[in-house]
Design a protein around this motif. Structure first.
Motif, PDB file in Angstrom:
ATOM      1  N   HIS A 414       0.841  -1.196   0.000  1.00 51.09           N
ATOM      2  CA  HIS A 414       0.000   0.000   0.000  1.00 51.09           C
ATOM      3  C   HIS A 414       0.883   1.255   0.000  1.00 51.09           C
ATOM      4  CE1 HIS A 414      -3.005   2.811   2.170  1.00 51.09           C
ATOM      5  NE2 HIS A 414      -3.257   2.825   0.876  1.00 51.09           N
ATOM      6  N   LEU A 418       0.996   4.445  -2.531  1.00 48.82           N
ATOM      7  CA  LEU A 418       0.970   5.875  -2.177  1.00 48.82           C
ATOM      8  C   LEU A 418       2.089   6.612  -2.918  1.00 48.82           C
ATOM      9  CD1 LEU A 418       0.331   5.921   1.709  1.00 48.82           C
ATOM     10  CD2 LEU A 418      -1.322   6.290  -0.139  1.00 48.82           C
ATOM     11  N   THR A 514      -9.116   4.695   7.981  1.00 46.56           N
ATOM     12  CA  THR A 514     -10.026   5.221   6.964  1.00 46.56           C
ATOM     13  C   THR A 514      -9.879   4.350   5.722  1.00 46.56           C
ATOM     14  OG1 THR A 514      -8.562   6.680   5.707  1.00 46.56           O
ATOM     15  CG2 THR A 514      -9.437   7.553   7.793  1.00 46.56           C
ATOM     16  N   VAL A 516      -8.693   5.152   2.958  1.00 45.76           N
ATOM     17  CA  VAL A 516      -7.471   5.415   2.182  1.00 45.76           C
ATOM     18  C   VAL A 516      -6.192   5.204   2.980  1.00 45.76           C
ATOM     19  CG1 VAL A 516      -8.624   6.986   0.578  1.00 45.76           C
ATOM     20  CG2 VAL A 516      -7.585   7.914   2.663  1.00 45.76           C
ATOM     21  N   VAL A 542     -10.705  13.430   5.200  1.00 46.65           N
ATOM     22  CA  VAL A 542     -10.680  12.545   4.030  1.00 46.65           C
ATOM     23  C   VAL A 542     -12.028  12.714   3.333  1.00 46.65           C
ATOM     24  CG1 VAL A 542     -10.557  10.158   3.217  1.00 46.65           C
ATOM     25  CG2 VAL A 542      -9.092  10.905   5.106  1.00 46.65           C
ATOM     26  N   HIS A 544     -14.522  11.858   0.770  1.00 44.76           N
ATOM     27  CA  HIS A 544     -14.701  10.678  -0.075  1.00 44.76           C
ATOM     28  C   HIS A 544     -14.904  11.011  -1.544  1.00 44.76           C
ATOM     29  CE1 HIS A 544     -15.329   7.190   2.907  1.00 44.76           C
ATOM     30  NE2 HIS A 544     -14.432   8.039   3.351  1.00 44.76           N
ATOM     31  N   TRP A 547     -11.653  11.900  -3.050  1.00 47.10           N
ATOM     32  CA  TRP A 547     -10.764  10.729  -3.116  1.00 47.10           C
ATOM     33  C   TRP A 547     -11.201   9.752  -4.197  1.00 47.10           C
ATOM     34  CZ3 TRP A 547      -6.037   9.319  -1.620  1.00 47.10           C
ATOM     35  CH2 TRP A 547      -5.380  10.125  -0.672  1.00 47.10           C
ATOM     36  N   GLU A 550      -9.674  11.098  -7.172  1.00 44.63           N
ATOM     37  CA  GLU A 550      -8.214  10.935  -7.099  1.00 44.63           C
ATOM     38  C   GLU A 550      -7.814   9.496  -7.440  1.00 44.63           C
ATOM     39  OE1 GLU A 550      -5.840  13.010  -6.756  1.00 44.63           O
ATOM     40  OE2 GLU A 550      -4.108  11.998  -5.832  1.00 44.63           O
ATOM     41  N   LEU A 551      -8.550   8.536  -6.865  1.00 42.66           N
ATOM     42  CA  LEU A 551      -8.195   7.131  -7.104  1.00 42.66           C
ATOM     43  C   LEU A 551      -8.406   6.754  -8.561  1.00 42.66           C
ATOM     44  CD1 LEU A 551      -9.701   5.752  -3.782  1.00 42.66           C
ATOM     45  CD2 LEU A 551      -7.254   5.849  -4.352  1.00 42.66           C
ATOM     46  N   VAL A 576      -8.744  -0.458  -2.192  1.00 42.75           N
ATOM     47  CA  VAL A 576      -9.024   0.867  -1.617  1.00 42.75           C
ATOM     48  C   VAL A 576     -10.281   1.443  -2.275  1.00 42.75           C
ATOM     49  CG1 VAL A 576      -8.168   3.232  -1.294  1.00 42.75           C
ATOM     50  CG2 VAL A 576      -6.578   1.319  -1.090  1.00 42.75           C
ATOM     51  N   GLN A 577     -10.337   1.318  -3.598  1.00 42.75           N
ATOM     52  CA  GLN A 577     -11.505   1.848  -4.327  1.00 42.75           C
ATOM     53  C   GLN A 577     -12.801   1.178  -3.872  1.00 42.75           C
ATOM     54  OE1 GLN A 577      -9.835   1.478  -8.393  1.00 42.75           O
ATOM     55  NE2 GLN A 577     -10.423   3.615  -8.681  1.00 42.75           N
ATOM     56  N   ILE A 580     -14.221   2.653  -0.504  1.00 45.16           N
ATOM     57  CA  ILE A 580     -14.606   4.063  -0.380  1.00 45.16           C
ATOM     58  C   ILE A 580     -15.974   4.282  -1.012  1.00 45.16           C
ATOM     59  CG2 ILE A 580     -13.443   4.887  -2.478  1.00 45.16           C
ATOM     60  CD1 ILE A 580     -12.370   7.181  -0.589  1.00 45.16           C
TER      61      ILE A 580
END
Ligand code: GTP
Ligand code: SPV
Ligand code: MN
Length: 583
Positions: A414, A418, A514, A516, A542, A544, A547, A550-551, A576-577, A580
């Motif tokens: 992970h 990042l 969280t 992320v 964070v 959502h 993000w 972003e993802l 991660v996707q 969220i």
């Protein structure tokens, strides 16, 4: 000269013939040699002496106004196969690049001295260090290489012992941006740079060797060459823990590497030790940890923004034995830049009478070159041939929104995601537009000597060989409020984030999970002694919806690197996707 140096001698002879150099000087790195070079540069106007009362042995160099930063569009990685350089690099076939460069170098040193600059990247007696030789026609480059690397006789002795070195050929040419190329031949362990005298374009030990060529070598040899600072944090119990941090150019590495903790921390006994501020070579050790050396021996630091308030350790170094490039001067010939203090400069970086209507007095990418040994916080472990063990890796960027102050990765894979997904606003360290958010994986977009897909796979491979891998964190000192002001005080106060990071590494602090990654709990960041509390809710938010976007952008960015992108990285992104949810 011994037969081990025969290859070097033959190369020097061949280059001298090709370039028709008028004189050849082998640099020994001595003080006497440096004094002669400085005297010559004062005569030629390459250097100007700064105020000897306030700044003894300090000099100013003014670059050609068209030669003030790295030139990414003119920087190439020339491997036989284009896919080995990857979409992250400009590529040219080696034969074509050699033909082009041979044309430029032909006769280019007529009337000039050819300097042979042997250098060692890393402590001279470390098995992890590597040597190179730069041939250059720029005495300014020689003087900078002397501060930035272990340059001269000791390096030559080591080259003789090793029997191998990276060949760097450099000429300032006519400083014509249309006849300027920075070429890398990783398969030949060589570099050719023509037409620039500036920093990373010309000091070939730095970005060209210690990152682009070294990253390529590191891949085949099982280590990592990274654009990272290295800093030691001593806690009140006297234990020192080391952190490495990758932030893009002009995003805070030098400042973090030499920060002085806030008063409350100093009183409690915290100390900070500087190992390196720009480049880090990381080797898996027999103990299953990652060990770091700083291949450099000096700083080529950003001047603007440096002051007694933001970086007192830097200020303590810069009043002697420093070369300044493209700063302004006061009427009594002291160096000056924006953010230093409220004096008004007399002359700008181009040597014109200062006129605020003509832009900043110091160039935004103006720099100081100074030996690391002058740094008051210089670590006594910086010369350790084994390096220092790394407990945490930080990936940081300049993001006005989205990225929280600090975010901990769940594990190595992970963490690599990042790093691979990092983005940051562009800065004046390279030519081109400033302030545009771009993906800059591991802060290596301009510096990775091979395909990013292979590079991320290599990161995963190195991690899989560590039984005690560093924890990985993402940080962002640059979040802004609605008025455009930085929310986080930054600089010394970044110590507060480092304390949290190290607390997490020791398993002493809890974190908020969280989708992320892990963030500090409410009150988790120590704010004691701050005159006003920053808006921690914004710094640790964070969002959502943001993000999710972003993802998706990271997914798209990874897919630019095709099949080489490790599946494990895409799997983590997918998970991660999936966690969220909008809103
Ligand atoms: P390179 O040498 O280009 O690789 O840069 P670097 O990553 O070492 O960046 P450096 O520490 O020189 O900082 C670049 C600029 O950012 C300077 O103008 C600093 O004053 C500013 N800066 C550094 N740290 C902080 C911070 O914590 N907050 C804010 N607001 N600015 C910072
Ligand atoms: C950078 O741009 O990241 C620098 C300065 O550290 S240079 O040496 O020009 O690469
Ligand atoms: Mn840098």
């Amino acid at each position: 000269m011994s037969s081990k140096l025969q290859a070097l001698n033959e190369w020097v002879d061949q280059v001298a013939t090709q370039t028709r150099a008028s004189r050849i000087h082998w640099c020994d790195g001595s003080d006497a040699e440096n004094e002669r070079l400085i005297a010559e540069m004062l005569d030629s106007g390459d250097l100007e002496k700064l105020n000897p009362d306030t700044h003894p042995d300090c000099y100013l160099h003014r670059s050609d106004p068209d030669d003030v930063a790295r030139v990414e569009h003119l920087t190439f990685v020339c491997t036989e196969r284009k896919e080995d350089a990857g979409p992250n690099n400009n590529w040219m076939a080696p034969a074509e690049a050699h033909a082009l460069m041979n044309g430029l170098f032909a006769g280019c040193m007529e009337g000039r001295t050819l300097y042979v600059v042997p250098y060692c990247m890393g402590p001279i007696d470390s098995p992890l260090s590597r040597c190179g030789v730069e041939i250059t026609d720029s005495p300014y480059v020689v003087a900078n290489m002397r501060l930035m690397t272990r340059m001269g006789s000791a390096a030559l002795t080591r080259i003789e012992r090793d029997g191998t070195f990276v060949k760097g050929l450099h000429s300032t040419g006519e400083l014509d941006p249309d006849r300027r190329y920075i070429m890398h031949f990783p398969e030949e362990l060589s570099i050719q740079s023509f037409g620039s005298g500036y920093g990373g374009n010309a000091l070939l030990g730095k970005k060209c060797h210690a990152l682009r060529i070294a990253s390529y070598q590191a891949r085949t040899e099982g280590w990592l060459a990274e654009h990272m600072l290295i800093v030691g944090i001593e806690n009140p119990e006297g234990e020192v823990r080391y952190i490495a941090g990758a932030f893009p150019s002009a995003c805070g590495k030098t400042n973090l590497a030499m920060l002085i903790p806030p008063a409350a921390y100093r009183e409690a006994g915290w100390k900070v030790w500087t190992v390196g501020d720009d480049i880090c070579w990381l080797h898996p050790g027999e103990d299953g940890r990652l060990w770091a050396i700083n291949p450099e021996a000096g700083f080529f630091g950003v001047a603007p923004g440096t002051s007694a308030k933001t970086n007192p350790n830097a200020m303590a170094m810069l009043d002697r034995e420093t070369i300044f490039t493209n700063v302004a001067v006061t009427d009594d010939n002291q160096p000056w830049w924006e953010g230093l203090d409220d004096r008004v400069p007399a002359k700008d970086w181009r040597g014109r009478d200062f006129d605020p209507g003509q832009g900043p007095a110091a160039h935004p990418n103006s720099r100081f070159t100074v030996s690391i040994s002058r740094c008051p916080s210089y670590s006594d472990q910086a010369e350790n041939p084994d390096g220092v063990p790394i407990d945490a890796i930080l990936f940081g960027g300049r993001r006005a929104t989205l990225a929280p102050l600090v975010l901990e990765a769940e594990d190595w894979v992970h963490g690599v995601l990042l790093g691979a997904g990092m983005a940051s606003e562009t800065t004046a360290a390279a030519t081109g537009q400033v302030g545009v958010v771009r993906r800059d994986p591991m802060a290596m977009k301009p510096f990775c000597g091979y395909n990013f897909g292979d590079y991320w796979a290599h990161w995963l491979d190195v991690g899989s060989r560590l039984t005690r891998p560093p924890k990985i964190f993402q940080v962002n000192w640059f979040r802004r409020d609605a008025e455009g002001r930085f929310i986080w005080p930054g600089f010394a106060d970044n110590m507060r984030v480092l304390e949290w990071v190290l607390g997490r590494c020791r398993g002493e602090l809890s974190a908020r999970e969280t989708a992320v990654g892990r963030l500090p709990e409410q009150g988790g960041i120590n704010l004691a002694g701050l005159s006003s509390a920053p808006d921690m809710a914004s710094l640790l938010e964070v969002d959502h919806d943001d993000w999710i976007e972003e993802l998706q952008a990271i997914d798209k960015h990874l897919s630019n690197y095709g099949d080489g992108v490790p599946k494990a990285l895409k799997d983590v992104l997918g998970s991660v996707q999936s966690r969220i949810r909008p809103g």
